[in-house]
Design a protein around this motif. Structure first.
Motif, PDB file in Angstrom:
ATOM      1  N   ILE A  10      40.058  44.942  48.992  1.00 17.04           N
ATOM      2  CA  ILE A  10      40.141  45.361  47.589  1.00 17.04           C
ATOM      3  C   ILE A  10      39.070  46.408  47.258  1.00 17.04           C
ATOM      4  CG2 ILE A  10      39.888  44.529  45.197  1.00 17.04           C
ATOM      5  CD1 ILE A  10      42.390  43.319  45.921  1.00 17.04           C
TER       6      ILE A  10
ATOM      7  N   THR B 101      43.996  39.203  43.058  1.00 17.66           N
ATOM      8  CA  THR B 101      44.490  40.168  42.077  1.00 17.66           C
ATOM      9  C   THR B 101      44.256  39.659  40.649  1.00 17.66           C
ATOM     10  OG1 THR B 101      46.190  40.705  43.664  1.00 17.66           O
ATOM     11  CG2 THR B 101      46.469  41.581  41.451  1.00 17.66           C
TER      12      THR B 101
ATOM     13  N   MET C  97      40.702  40.064  39.818  1.00 17.06           N
ATOM     14  CA  MET C  97      40.312  41.451  39.518  1.00 17.06           C
ATOM     15  C   MET C  97      40.756  41.829  38.108  1.00 17.06           C
ATOM     16  SD  MET C  97      38.599  42.184  42.054  1.00 17.06           S
ATOM     17  CE  MET C  97      38.156  43.878  41.845  1.00 17.06           C
TER      18      MET C  97
ATOM     19  N   ASP D 294      38.375  40.323  35.866  1.00 24.03           N
ATOM     20  CA  ASP D 294      37.145  41.101  35.989  1.00 24.03           C
ATOM     21  C   ASP D 294      37.171  42.329  35.080  1.00 24.03           C
ATOM     22  OD1 ASP D 294      34.706  41.750  36.908  1.00 24.03           O
ATOM     23  OD2 ASP D 294      35.338  42.400  38.897  1.00 24.03           O
TER      24      ASP D 294
ATOM     25  N   MET E 244      31.025  43.052  46.532  1.00 21.79           N
ATOM     26  CA  MET E 244      32.242  42.523  45.913  1.00 21.79           C
ATOM     27  C   MET E 244      32.795  41.355  46.741  1.00 21.79           C
ATOM     28  SD  MET E 244      33.959  43.568  43.239  1.00 21.79           S
ATOM     29  CE  MET E 244      34.978  42.315  42.523  1.00 21.79           C
TER      30      MET E 244
ATOM     31  N   LEU F 197      34.047  37.368  45.938  1.00 29.95           N
ATOM     32  CA  LEU F 197      35.444  36.937  46.070  1.00 29.95           C
ATOM     33  C   LEU F 197      35.589  35.757  47.026  1.00 29.95           C
ATOM     34  CD1 LEU F 197      37.272  40.368  46.052  1.00 29.95           C
ATOM     35  CD2 LEU F 197      37.266  38.652  44.259  1.00 29.95           C
TER      36      LEU F 197
ATOM     37  N   ALA G 131      31.264  45.631  38.712  1.00 32.78           N
ATOM     38  CA  ALA G 131      32.325  44.623  38.617  1.00 32.78           C
ATOM     39  C   ALA G 131      31.921  43.360  39.369  1.00 32.78           C
ATOM     40  CB  ALA G 131      33.620  45.183  39.191  1.00 32.78           C
TER      41      ALA G 131
ATOM     42  N   LEU H 159      31.729  39.603  37.709  1.00 33.04           N
ATOM     43  CA  LEU H 159      32.543  38.512  38.258  1.00 33.04           C
ATOM     44  C   LEU H 159      31.644  37.407  38.805  1.00 33.04           C
ATOM     45  CD1 LEU H 159      35.475  37.732  38.673  1.00 33.04           C
ATOM     46  CD2 LEU H 159      35.341  38.642  40.955  1.00 33.04           C
TER      47      LEU H 159
END
Lengths: 117, 398
Positions: free
Chosen positions: A17, B43, B46, B49, B111, B115, B259, B263
Motif C-alpha cells: 500500500i 483498504t 486506509m 485513515d 506505515m 498495519l 498517515a 493511524l
C-alpha cells in the motif's frame, strides 16, 4: 502454522500500500531537480559541516539500562500467563525476580547513570 | 449460520467455493481468499485513515477555539482528499548525500509497522484476522519496526535536525517500552493468556480498568510516548527541530509518515480499549450482531484516540532530560511496584468471590498510586526548598 500465513500476508499488503502510494506520487509529481533544491535544509542558511553529528554518550547508557528490562520481559510473560494456576509460591518467585531487576535500576540510579549530565 | 451472524466466514466459504469451481488448487484458493480478506481490511483502514486527517484537524480546531476546515463539502469532509491530491502532485525531492535505499524504505516501514498490528486486533467476536497465542508480544515486536523506521529516516536524511530528532525519539521509545511492557503483563495476569481475543473474552464481568485503574493510566502515558505525541513530541519539536526526523521528506513519502502517525494513534487507542475497556464488548450488546460489535470497537478506538488528542492539545512539550528522568526514576519503578502488588494480590485472592477480588485489586491500585504521589510530592518539595535556599543565599550576598 496457518495463522502465520495471515501475518505474512499483512506484511506483504502492508508494504504494498505505501509502495503504491509513493509510486503514484513519483509518477504524477514534477521532476525538476537542481542542486539548490536538493541541498539539505538548515533554516535557510547553507548547511555547515557534517550532518552526522556526534551524539551524547548518555543515549547509550539509557539503551543499556533498557536492554536489561527488555530481556526480562521474555521471562515474565510465561510467568504472567500461568500465574493463576501456580499460586502464591510462583507469585513470590516472580516478585523476587522483579525485585532483583529493580535493585539493578537503583544501582544505576545511585551511580548517577540516570542523570543527564 | 448466516451472513448476519458470521459475515467473514460465510463470505470466505462462498469465495472459496467460487475459486475451486473455477478449477483452482484448494491451497491456492485458500491463500487467495486470505489475501483478499487482508486487502479488504487494510483498504477499510486506509479509508478510515483518510478521515482521521479530517477528525484530527477538526478536533484541534475546536480545542483552539477555531472552526477548522469547513469549505470543501459538508463540514469540510472533502478536505482530506484535497490534501491527498496536493501531496501526490508535489515534487518528490531527495536531499543530496542521502542514503537512497534507507531513505526510501523508512516511510514504507513506518506505515507497515502500523498495519501489521491490525493482524492481531480482534474487531468483533467472529472477525479477527489472526488468533495468535502470543498476540501481546506481537504488538511489541510490531512497535519495534516503527522505532526502526524513525532511526532510518533520521540517519539517512543527511540532516542535523533529522538526526537529533531520531536520537530523541529512539531514546524515548526505548525508555517508555519498559512501563508499557510491565502494563501489558497486568491484563495477561488477569486473563491468564497473551491472546488478545482471550483478554477481551475474560472481561465479561468486569473491565480491567476497574481492576487496575493505575495500570490503564500508566499504559496511556506509555503509548502517548511511543507515539511521540505532545507532551512527548521531542522528535518533531516544531520550535526547535522544525519537523524532526521527517524534515527532508516531501510529497507522498511525508504523507506516509503523517498517515502512519494518525493511524498509529487510533490503533493504540483501540488497543487501550481492548486491554482495559473490554474491546468490542459492551454489556452483551456485542452478541446481537458482529456489525454492532464492530461499531462498539470503532467507537472505543476513536474515544481512545480522542483522549490521546486531548492530552496532545492540552500539554506542553517537556525537555528530553526531564522526560527520560521522569520515565526511569518515576514511571518504571512505579509500574514494577504495581506489577508486583498485582501479582501478589492475584495469588492471595485466587479463591475469593468476584466482588472481593475486584475490591482488593482496586484498593491496592489506589494505595500504590497514593504512595507514589506522596513520595513524588515530598521529593519535589525538597528540590524546591534547595533551589529557594540557593536563591536566598544569592540574595543575601547582594
Amino acid at each position: 502454522m496457518n495463522e502465520w500465513l495471515y501475518v505474512l500476508l499483512f506484511m506483504i499488503v502492508g508494504a504494498l500500500i505505501p509502495v503504491g502510494a509513493i509510486l503514484g506520487g513519483f509518477l504524477l509529481g514534477p521532476k525538476k531537480p537542481n542542486p539548490l533544491k536538493q541541498s539539505t535544509y538548515e533554516c535557510g542558511i547553507e548547511a555547515v559541516g557534517e550532518a552526522w553529528v556526534q551524539f551524547k554518550a548518555q543515549y547509550y547508557i539509557f539503551a543499556l539500562v533498557f536492554l536489561v528490562f527488555d530481556v526480562e520481559a521474555v521471562f515474565l510473560f510465561p510467568w504472567a500467563v500461568k500465574l493463576g494456576a501456580l499460586g502464591l509460591y510462583a507469585a513470590l518467585e516472580g516478585v523476587l525476580f522483579i525485585a532483583i531487576l529493580v535493585v539493578g535500576l537503583l544501582y544505576a540510579w545511585r551511580k548517577g547513570m540516570l542523570e543527564w549530565a | 449460520m448466516n451472513f448476519w451472524t458470521d459475515p467473514l466466514k460465510v463470505a470466505a466459504d462462498w469465495l472459496q467455493g467460487v475459486f475451486t469451481s473455477w478449477g483452482m488448487n484448494e491451497v491456492f484458493a485458500h491463500v487467495l481468499v486470505a489475501f483478499l480478506g487482508v486487502l479488504l481490511l487494510i483498504t477499510i483502514l486506509m479509508v478510515i485513515d483518510i478521515f482521521l486527517v479530517w477528525i484530527e484537524r477538526k478536533v484541534v480546531a475546536r480545542f483552539q477555539d477555531r472552526i477548522g476546515p469547513n469549505r470543501l463539502g459538508p463540514f469540510g469532509l472533502i478536505q482530506p482528499f484535497a490534501d491527498i491530491i496536493k501531496l501526490i502532485i508535489k515534487e518528490d525531492t531527495t536531499p543530496a548525500g542521502a542514503d537512497k535505499v534507507v531513505y526510501n524504505l523508512a516511510p514504507i516501514l513506518s506505515m507497515m509497522s502500523v498495519l501489521i498490528i491490525w493482524s492481531v486486533v480482534p474487531i468483533a467476536p467472529v472477525i479477527l484476522s489472526v488468533n495468535l497465542n502470543v498476540g501481546v508480544l506481537f504488538l511489541i515486536a510490531a512497535g519495534a519496526i516503527g522505532t526502526l523506521s524513525i532511526i532510518m529516516a533520521g540517519w539517512s536524511s543527511n540532516n542535523k535536525f533529522a538526526l537529533i530528532g531520531a536520537f530523541r525519539q529512539v531514546a524515548m521509545m526505548v525508555a517508555f517500552e519498559v512501563p508499557m511492557l510491565a502494563m501489558l503483563l497486568i491484563p495477561t495476569i488477569f486473563a491468564g493468556s497473551m491472546n488478545m481475543n482471550d483478554i477481551i473474552q475474560a472481561q465479561g464481568g468486569l473491565w480491567y480498568f476497574v481492576l487496575s485503574p493505575l495500570g490503564a493510566l500508566i499504559f496511556l502515558v506509555a503509548i502517548i510516548a511511543e507515539l511521540g505525541r505532545a507532551p512527548f513530541d521531542l522528535s518533531e519539536g516544531e520550535s526547535e527541530l522544525v519537523a524532526g526526523f521527517n524534515i527532508e521528506y516531501s510529497g507522498m513519502k511525508f504523507g506516509m509518515f503523517y498517515a502512519g502517525e494518525l493511524l498509529h494513534a487510533m490503533t493504540f487507542g483501540g488497543i487501550w480499549g481492548i486491554l482495559f475497556f473490554g474491546g468490542y464488548r459492551f454489556f452483551g450488546l456485542e452478541q446481537v450482531s458482529p456489525f454492532l460489535a464492530i461499531a462498539i470497537f470503532l467507537f472505543k478506538a476513536l474515544l481512545g484516540y480522542w483522549v490521546i488528542m486531548w492530552v496532545k492539545y492540552t500539554m506542553m512539550r517537556i525537555r528530553i532530560d526531564q522526560m527520560l528522568v521522569f520515565n526511569w526514576v518515576f514511571l518504571t519503578p512505579l509500574s514494577f511496584a504495581l506489577l508486583m502488588v498485582t501479582a501478589l494480590m492475584n495469588a492471595l485472592l485466587q479463591g475469593a468471590p468476584v466482588w472481593l477480588y475486584a475490591a482488593g485489586m482496586f484498593l491496592s491500585n489506589v494505595v500504590v498510586a497514593w504512595i507514589a504521589l506522596e513520595v513524588a510530592r515530598s521529593v519535589s518539595r525538597k528540590e524546591r526548598q534547595k533551589v529557594e535556599g540557593v536563591a536566598q543565599v544569592a540574595e543575601a550576598h547582594h
